[in-house]
Design a protein around this motif. Structure first.
Motif, short mmCIF file in Angstrom:
data_model
loop_
_atom_site.label_atom_id
_atom_site.label_comp_id
_atom_site.label_asym_id
_atom_site.label_seq_id
_atom_site.Cartn_x
_atom_site.Cartn_y
_atom_site.Cartn_z
N GLN A 174 0.82 -1.22 0.00
CA GLN A 174 0.00 0.00 0.00
C GLN A 174 0.86 1.27 0.00
OE1 GLN A 174 -0.36 -2.56 2.01
NE2 GLN A 174 -2.47 -3.33 1.86
N ASP A 175 2.14 1.13 0.41
CA ASP A 175 3.03 2.28 0.46
C ASP A 175 3.70 2.58 -0.88
OD1 ASP A 175 2.42 2.49 3.13
OD2 ASP A 175 4.16 1.34 3.81
N VAL A 176 3.51 1.69 -1.85
CA VAL A 176 4.13 1.91 -3.16
C VAL A 176 3.35 3.00 -3.90
CG1 VAL A 176 4.84 0.85 -5.33
CG2 VAL A 176 4.83 -0.50 -3.21
N PRO A 177 4.02 4.08 -4.32
CA PRO A 177 3.29 5.20 -4.95
C PRO A 177 2.92 4.92 -6.40
CG PRO A 177 5.64 5.67 -4.87
CD PRO A 177 5.45 4.37 -4.15
N ASN A 178 1.82 5.54 -6.82
CA ASN A 178 1.42 5.60 -8.23
C ASN A 178 1.11 4.25 -8.87
OD1 ASN A 178 1.91 8.43 -8.13
ND2 ASN A 178 4.08 8.06 -8.58
N VAL A 179 0.69 3.26 -8.05
CA VAL A 179 0.29 1.98 -8.64
C VAL A 179 -1.13 2.13 -9.18
CG1 VAL A 179 -0.16 -0.46 -8.19
CG2 VAL A 179 1.77 0.67 -7.06
N PRO A 180 -1.33 1.87 -10.47
CA PRO A 180 -2.67 2.08 -11.04
C PRO A 180 -3.65 1.01 -10.59
CG PRO A 180 -1.21 1.13 -12.67
CD PRO A 180 -0.35 1.43 -11.47
N GLU A 181 -4.91 1.38 -10.52
CA GLU A 181 -5.96 0.41 -10.25
C GLU A 181 -6.20 -0.40 -11.52
OE1 GLU A 181 -7.26 -0.09 -7.33
OE2 GLU A 181 -6.22 1.60 -6.36
N GLU A 182 -7.19 -1.27 -11.49
CA GLU A 182 -7.51 -2.05 -12.68
C GLU A 182 -7.78 -1.11 -13.86
OE1 GLU A 182 -7.46 -5.26 -13.18
OE2 GLU A 182 -6.79 -5.69 -11.13
N THR A 183 -7.05 -1.34 -14.95
CA THR A 183 -7.19 -0.50 -16.12
C THR A 183 -7.89 -1.28 -17.23
OG1 THR A 183 -5.11 0.60 -15.54
CG2 THR A 183 -5.92 0.93 -17.80
N GLU A 184 -8.78 -0.63 -17.91
CA GLU A 184 -9.52 -1.30 -18.99
C GLU A 184 -8.60 -1.50 -20.19
OE1 GLU A 184 -13.53 -0.65 -21.73
OE2 GLU A 184 -13.25 0.50 -19.88
N LEU A 185 -8.45 -2.74 -20.61
CA LEU A 185 -7.58 -3.08 -21.73
C LEU A 185 -8.41 -3.71 -22.84
CD1 LEU A 185 -4.69 -4.72 -19.67
CD2 LEU A 185 -4.67 -2.43 -20.64
#
Length: 278
Positions: A174-185
């Motif tokens: 949770q501390d890792v910055p800028n991890v995207p949520e589920e992205t529509e591909l």
């Protein structure tokens, strides 16, 4: 192969006298730092900023900083006793689990395990039992004054111990910055990526992978050496008693500057009792 730890490993009532040997080595090329002007190695001294002097190793104590500039000093005797109490304990295998249940993020360092005198049969017993069951052992061990969580497993025909991190040593994702949520591909994008992975899939062959940077760096060093692009550090100048004496005198003069008392002006007393300055 250098022995870096001796003790026993136990599981149930079986005790195995063993030795640990480092299974890997760091092949990084170590570069020294030189003074650009004279090409002499730079020294790093242990210096106390308050006493303003260089200190010896026997003048250093260990302490834990529990708040800014507040320490709990730990005596060497206390640390040695604590270390001995822990090291005297046998390394006991606490559980047996499957290797694939442990995420690689936990793994740290690897050590080959060899049997000490009288331990060959028990060593073989554990090796065979681990091989037959496909399990690995979970244990704790003290290495270099630090308690480590470790696994014991079979590597080819040898028992191997690998230290692993405790759970609280692995940082929260949770501390890792800028991890995207589920992205529509799109289906096409995903299909193309899967196809590329399939095309690059191969059996793991460690001999296939080389340290290109280390190889190139060694080639550069050898080329410079062969072209005699080398330097020799100058000898450290021997102390000159005359120079030291002059330095001491000059420093003494610096300290005395500004400390002389100003001459007081003489005053005369008039007949009226009042003082006047001459």
């Amino acid at each position: 192969m250098h022995t870096m730890w001796k003790g026993t490993i136990s599981f149930g009532l079986v005790n195995i006298p063993v030795k640990l040997h480092a299974a890997t080595e760091n092949k990084d090329i170590k570069l020294r730092q030189l003074h650009e002007e004279c090409k002499s190695p730079v020294e790093y001294e242990k210096r106390c900023p308050v006493c303003e002097k260089e200190i010896e190793s026997d003048e250093i104590v260990k302490a834990y900083e529990y708040a800014k500039n507040k320490f709990v000093v730990l005596d060497k005797e206390d640390l040695d006793q604590l270390k001995k109490e822990q090291e005297d304990k046998a390394v006991e295998i606490m559980d047996f689990v499957k290797l694939e249940e442990i995420d690689p993020i936990y793994f740290e360092r690897s050590y080959f395990i060899s049997p000490s005198e009288g331990g060959a049969k028990a060593y073989s017993l554990l090796r065979q039992a681990l091989g037959d069951t496909g399990k690995i052992g979970i244990a704790k061990i003290i290495i270099r004054s630090k308690e480590q969580l470790a696994i014991v497993r079979v590597y080819e025909n040898t028992l191997l111990m690998e230290t692993i991190h405790f759970p609280d040593e692995v940082r929260a994702i949770q501390d890792v910055p800028n991890v995207p949520e589920e992205t529509e591909l799109s289906k096409k994008e995903l299909s193309t990526a899967v196809t590329l992975i399939d095309q690059l899939t191969a059996e793991f062959d460690p001999e296939k992978y080389k340290d290109d940077y280390r190889t190139a760096l060694m080639d550069l060093i050898e080329a410079k050496k062969n072209n005699e692009e080398v330097t020799t550090a100058k000898d450290k100048p021997k102390p000159d008693n005359v120079t030291n004496l002059m330095d001491a005198l000059e420093k003494s003069l610096e300290k005395t500057k500004g400390t002389k008392k100003k001459k007081t002006t003489k005053r005369k007393t008039t007949t009226s009792g009042k003082k006047k300055t001459s």
